[in-house]
Design a protein around this motif. Structure first.
Motif, PDB file in Angstrom:
ATOM      1  N   VAL A   1      50.475 -37.439  20.598  1.00 22.09           N
ATOM      2  CA  VAL A   1      49.385 -36.803  20.516  1.00 22.09           C
ATOM      3  C   VAL A   1      48.349 -37.129  19.362  1.00 22.09           C
ATOM      4  CG1 VAL A   1      48.134 -35.078  21.121  1.00 22.09           C
ATOM      5  CG2 VAL A   1      50.410 -35.322  21.964  1.00 22.09           C
ATOM      6  N   LEU A   2      47.375 -38.159  19.197  1.00 17.96           N
ATOM      7  CA  LEU A   2      45.934 -38.199  18.755  1.00 17.96           C
ATOM      8  C   LEU A   2      47.499 -38.293  16.598  1.00 17.96           C
ATOM      9  CD1 LEU A   2      43.223 -36.129  19.434  1.00 17.96           C
ATOM     10  CD2 LEU A   2      43.641 -38.797  19.419  1.00 17.96           C
ATOM     11  N   GLY A   3      48.110 -39.147  16.557  1.00 18.45           N
ATOM     12  CA  GLY A   3      48.809 -39.531  15.329  1.00 18.45           C
ATOM     13  C   GLY A   3      49.979 -38.039  14.937  1.00 18.45           C
ATOM     14  N   MET A   4      49.967 -36.692  16.551  1.00 22.58           N
ATOM     15  CA  MET A   4      50.928 -35.982  15.824  1.00 22.58           C
ATOM     16  C   MET A   4      52.040 -36.549  16.462  1.00 22.58           C
ATOM     17  SD  MET A   4      48.666 -32.549  16.294  1.00 22.58           S
ATOM     18  CE  MET A   4      47.365 -33.126  17.407  1.00 22.58           C
ATOM     19  N   VAL A   5      53.518 -36.256  15.739  1.00 20.10           N
ATOM     20  CA  VAL A   5      54.502 -36.936  16.180  1.00 20.10           C
ATOM     21  C   VAL A   5      55.610 -35.674  16.719  1.00 20.10           C
ATOM     22  CG1 VAL A   5      56.545 -37.829  16.408  1.00 20.10           C
ATOM     23  CG2 VAL A   5      54.631 -39.072  15.051  1.00 20.10           C
ATOM     24  N   PHE A   6      55.883 -35.525  17.772  1.00 23.19           N
ATOM     25  CA  PHE A   6      56.937 -34.395  18.746  1.00 23.19           C
ATOM     26  C   PHE A   6      57.835 -34.906  19.168  1.00 23.19           C
ATOM     27  CE2 PHE A   6      52.229 -33.384  20.014  1.00 23.19           C
ATOM     28  CZ  PHE A   6      51.958 -31.584  19.036  1.00 23.19           C
ATOM     29  N   ALA A   7      58.418 -34.025  19.026  1.00 25.85           N
ATOM     30  CA  ALA A   7      59.661 -34.603  20.044  1.00 25.85           C
ATOM     31  C   ALA A   7      60.528 -33.499  20.485  1.00 25.85           C
ATOM     32  CB  ALA A   7      61.157 -35.502  18.758  1.00 25.85           C
ATOM     33  N   TRP A   8      61.873 -34.148  21.737  1.00 25.26           N
ATOM     34  CA  TRP A   8      62.452 -33.125  22.644  1.00 25.26           C
ATOM     35  C   TRP A   8      63.745 -32.184  22.264  1.00 25.26           C
ATOM     36  CZ3 TRP A   8      61.029 -30.306  27.280  1.00 25.26           C
ATOM     37  CH2 TRP A   8      61.964 -29.758  28.055  1.00 25.26           C
ATOM     38  N   TRP A   9      63.363 -31.392  22.639  1.00 26.13           N
ATOM     39  CA  TRP A   9      64.807 -30.406  22.407  1.00 26.13           C
ATOM     40  C   TRP A   9      65.606 -30.228  23.422  1.00 26.13           C
ATOM     41  CZ3 TRP A   9      67.109 -26.090  22.236  1.00 26.13           C
ATOM     42  CH2 TRP A   9      68.250 -25.785  21.967  1.00 26.13           C
ATOM     43  N   GLY A  10      66.255 -30.062  24.067  1.00 29.30           N
ATOM     44  CA  GLY A  10      66.977 -29.506  25.405  1.00 29.30           C
ATOM     45  C   GLY A  10      67.956 -29.223  24.762  1.00 29.30           C
ATOM     46  N   ILE A  11      68.152 -27.654  25.834  1.00 26.41           N
ATOM     47  CA  ILE A  11      69.232 -26.886  25.785  1.00 26.41           C
ATOM     48  C   ILE A  11      69.983 -27.766  26.063  1.00 26.41           C
ATOM     49  CG2 ILE A  11      70.384 -24.805  26.554  1.00 26.41           C
ATOM     50  CD1 ILE A  11      67.786 -23.524  26.039  1.00 26.41           C
ATOM     51  N   ASP A  12      71.662 -28.148  25.665  1.00 28.12           N
ATOM     52  CA  ASP A  12      72.593 -28.447  26.093  1.00 28.12           C
ATOM     53  C   ASP A  12      72.500 -30.322  25.985  1.00 28.12           C
ATOM     54  OD1 ASP A  12      74.436 -25.665  26.539  1.00 28.12           O
ATOM     55  OD2 ASP A  12      74.167 -25.973  27.712  1.00 28.12           O
TER      56      ASP A  12
END
Length: 357
Positions: A119-130
């Motif tokens: 997002v506009l050069g901000m990097v996010f990652a998904w953390w899913g339970i299990d």
């Protein structure tokens, strides 16, 4: 959640890692450093950019023989691939081993990777339970053009939990009592649409600018929360005619600490409605960037006032609310979706116990 952690009054602690999207780093910092390593939601991770610009966020453990892939251990990026310091195994941004120095790469050698979003050069990652895959998406990039300043970042780390920090978005009473906002009013009702909560409010605030004069700001704000790690606030300062954006990104580090990143952006002000002390003699192109630094520094000061409280409070699962508490009840019900039943699995309990050590 382990029932033995419940106190005699029925108060339950929060599971340390709510499901969702969490900030990793800015793309600029990844490109500048080459390889970033950090503790993120209890995981030792690395992040790097591939040859074509794709970002990979992966667990920093080589599946060959378990070597640490971080730069402190000798991990490096070569031609867009992450190279293990132990035996030279190379991994592309999909996590697949694509080369070794002495034999064909084993197809079974693959890093554990996390799905990412930029997002506009901000990097996010998904953390899913299990290990659950993404259950919802972050919003599209907001409109951007040459009339918006660059992003300004501030980072604060403290003991806490992202549910407690994001609760501030509906806790209007604390804006008055802790931060000294005046005439705080909710506009409309707090709305919930799946993983998105929206809250609108207005307030006045007196700020001392350039150490010279007190200026009263008349503000209307719209806050949208996408999970517990991504809060996005659009702000209109009405007396000046100034538009700003604020991202509040709270990421669990290890189950005890939270890393909060504040990101600000200000729109160019060609014809402000009133004079802005200290900025009126500056070229138009410099006004927004300088104002952005002033505003994000003010937000950081607000956060530090909250940190004193966040770092010492406990979660009250059965709060005794009063009329001035706003929509905290709505917010608590919204949060429940980020703690799916999978948290009661063996892995979920192991993650929690590990975080509480």
């Amino acid at each position: 959640m382990d029932t033995d952690r419940t106190d005699p009054g029925g108060n339950r602690p929060l599971f340390p890692f709510p499901e969702g999207w969490y900030f990793v780093a800015s793309r600029e910092s990844i490109l500048k450093t080459g390889l970033i390593q950090k503790t993120w939601l209890g995981q030792n991770i690395v992040a790097w950019c591939g040859a074509e610009g794709s970002v990979c966020v992966a667990e920093a453990v080589c599946p060959h023989l378990g070597a640490d892939l971080g730069p402190a251990a000798g991990g490096q990026v070569r031609d867009g691939c992450l190279v293990c310091p132990f035996h030279g195994f190379e991994y592309d941004v999909s996590g697949q081993c694509v080369a070794t120095p002495f034999a064909s790469p084993p197809k079974s050698a693959k890093l554990r990777v996390f799905e990412t979003r930029d997002v506009l050069g901000m990097v996010f990652a998904w953390w899913g339970i299990d290990g659950r895959p993404p259950q919802w998406r972050l919003p599209a990039d907001p409109p951007i053009g040459s009339d918006w300043s660059g992003l300004e970042f501030r980072t604060v780390q403290f003991p806490g939990h992202p549910q407690e920090t994001a609760e501030n978005s509906v806790d209007l009473a604390h804006l008055r009592y802790v931060h000294g906002y005046d005439n705080v009013k909710q506009v409309g009702r707090t709305s919930v649409d799946g993983a998105v909560l929206e809250s609108c409010f207005e307030f006045r605030r007196t700020r001392r600018i350039a150490g010279i004069v007190n200026v009263v700001f008349d503000v209307a704000a719209v806050t949208r929360i996408f999970g517990l790690g991504y809060s996005y606030v659009e702000v209109r300062e009405r007396s000046i005619g100034m538009d700003t954006r604020l991202w509040v990104l709270a990421t669990p580090v290890d189950g005890r600490l939270v890393e909060m990143v504040l990101v600000g952006q200000v729109r160019e002000m060609r014809r402000p409605k009133r004079a802005i002390v200290g900025l009126r003699f500056l070229p138009v192109s410099l006004r927004a960037p300088i104002m952005n630094k002033i505003i994000i520094s003010a937000q950081e000061r607000d956060v530090m006032q909250d940190v004193v409280i966040w770092a010492r409070k406990q979660h009250e699962s059965r709060p005794r609310l009063c009329r001035s508490d706003g929509d905290i009840g709505v917010y608590r019900r919204y949060c429940a979706q980020f703690y799916p039943e999978q948290r009661n699995s063996g892995q979920g309990r192991r993650d929690q116990r590990s975080a509480q050590k």
